[in-house]
Enzyme design. Structure first.
Site, PDB file in Angstrom:
ATOM      1  N   LYS A   1     -21.293  16.698  10.955  1.00  0.00           N
ATOM      2  CA  LYS A   1     -20.203  17.022  11.876  1.00  0.00           C
ATOM      3  C   LYS A   1     -19.676  15.788  12.619  1.00  0.00           C
ATOM      4  O   LYS A   1     -18.496  15.717  12.952  1.00  0.00           O
ATOM      5  CB  LYS A   1     -20.672  18.079  12.878  1.00  0.00           C
TER       6      LYS A   1
ATOM      7  N   SER B   1       0.832  -1.198   0.000  1.00  0.00           N
ATOM      8  CA  SER B   1       0.000   0.000   0.000  1.00  0.00           C
ATOM      9  C   SER B   1       0.873   1.258   0.000  1.00  0.00           C
ATOM     10  O   SER B   1       1.588   1.509  -0.960  1.00  0.00           O
ATOM     11  CB  SER B   1      -0.961  -0.026   1.189  1.00  0.00           C
TER      12      SER B   1
END
Length: 336
Positions: A200, A148
């Protein structure tokens, strides 16, 4: 909790408090003490210690750099924490390589499951800057794992060397969190959230994610994924279709990576150094690596855990007390 767990928790908490106090003291004293200590341990003009691996021509040198562990900018290592990958220090090493005219080539050892999207991009961009502005070549020597983000930072190399059993690939992006809302409800724990907007508390561990939230995050991950693909296209001179044939998150061994054109050849570090020496007429040149750190606090940290006899359980609790990061996008293979 049993007695052992209480003792481990108290020991970890005590170490955390002492670490914070000593780190604060180090910060105050460092500016006055650091220069004298650097002279004592033999740092060079950059402030980074150098260790010669092979003696030779000091005007034609090969620098050996190492990325070992998860690629994350976790700040300065606490005094009692194990010394691992230090992002700021590694970026300083790359800058030193760029500015040092005696360095003619770089061998980068990568042994990492990947890490943060931002940190991986910073390393990649700095490597390409060095190549483009100085013409210094960079070869990568992959260790047991370079997956990765570990592959992301390797992609711009002129050549990538692997072992047959190297784990690499895992091309993609991941973002995870834990949802313990049902568990908390079972034990009568209620979470009160006051927020300024509907998104949020996105990826809150106390509730299920909405489809709108999932779509927002997926768009972000897709963008980072395409950036990853572009990096491999440019670094490996492959087409988008060729990259995406393997860019589905799959892990592969070194032999498969060579067959997929994601790596060039097989070899250990010494083989990679020899290959660079032959390819760029650097035979007889000095080979060196930078020290682990020019920071005496980090050197002190290396022995502290063993001095206090921390067992694995104590260390895990200490890690939980000292590390607090929310969900974020990662170029990462497996659990970290």
């Amino acid at each position: 909790m049993n007695t052992k767990r209480w003792i481990a928790l108290l020991a970890a908490a005590a170490l955390l408090v002492i670490s914070l106090v000593i780190n604060s003291a180090f910060t105050v004293l460092k500016s006055d003490f650091a220069s004298g200590f650097d002279d004592f341990i033999g740092t060079d003009d950059t402030g980074l210690g150098e260790q010669v691996l092979e003696s030779g021509d000091a005007n034609n040198r090969i620098a050996v750099l190492t990325v070992d562990g998860a690629i994350q900018d976790s700040g300065e290592t606490p005094v009692f924490a194990a010394v691992g990958y230090n992002h700021d220090l590694f970026m300083e090493q790359l800058e030193a390589v760029k500015e040092d005219d005696s360095v003619k080539g770089v061998v980068l050892n990568v042994n990492s499951p990947g890490g943060g999207v931002v940190e991986s991009a910073q390393i990649h961009d700095k490597i390409t800057e060095i190549q483009e502005e100085t013409g210094k070549p960079l070869y990568v020597s992959m260790g047991s794992m370079a997956a990765s983000g570990g592959y992301y930072i390797s992609a711009p190399a002129e050549k990538i060397f692997v072992n047959e059993e190297t784990l690499t690939g895992s091309i993609g992006v991941i973002m995870q969190s834990v949802n313990y809302g049902e568990l908390a409800e079972r034990y009568g724990v209620d979470f009160v959230t006051i927020k300024s907007g509907p998104y949020k508390d996105i990826m809150s561990p106390t509730r299920d994610m909405t489809e709108d939230e999932r779509a927002l995050l997926q768009e972000m991950l897709d963008s980072s994924y395409e950036q990853f693909v572009d990096v491999i296209e440019q670094g490996r001179d492959m087409t988008e279709a060729e990259v995406k044939e393997y860019a589905d998150g799959r892990i592969m061994n070194g032999r498969q990576a060579v067959e997929a054109n994601l790596a060039d050849d097989f070899g250990f570090e010494e083989d990679v150094i020899q290959a660079m020496s032959e390819d760029f007429s650097l035979e007889g040149g000095e080979v060196f690596e930078y020290g682990a750190s020019g920071n005496w606090a980090s050197l002190f940290a290396m022995k502290t855990s063993s001095f206090f006899g921390m067992d694995m359980e104590t260390k895990l609790i200490a890690d939980m007390l000292t590390q607090n990061s929310g969900p974020r996008m990662m170029y990462l293979y497996g659990e970290n």
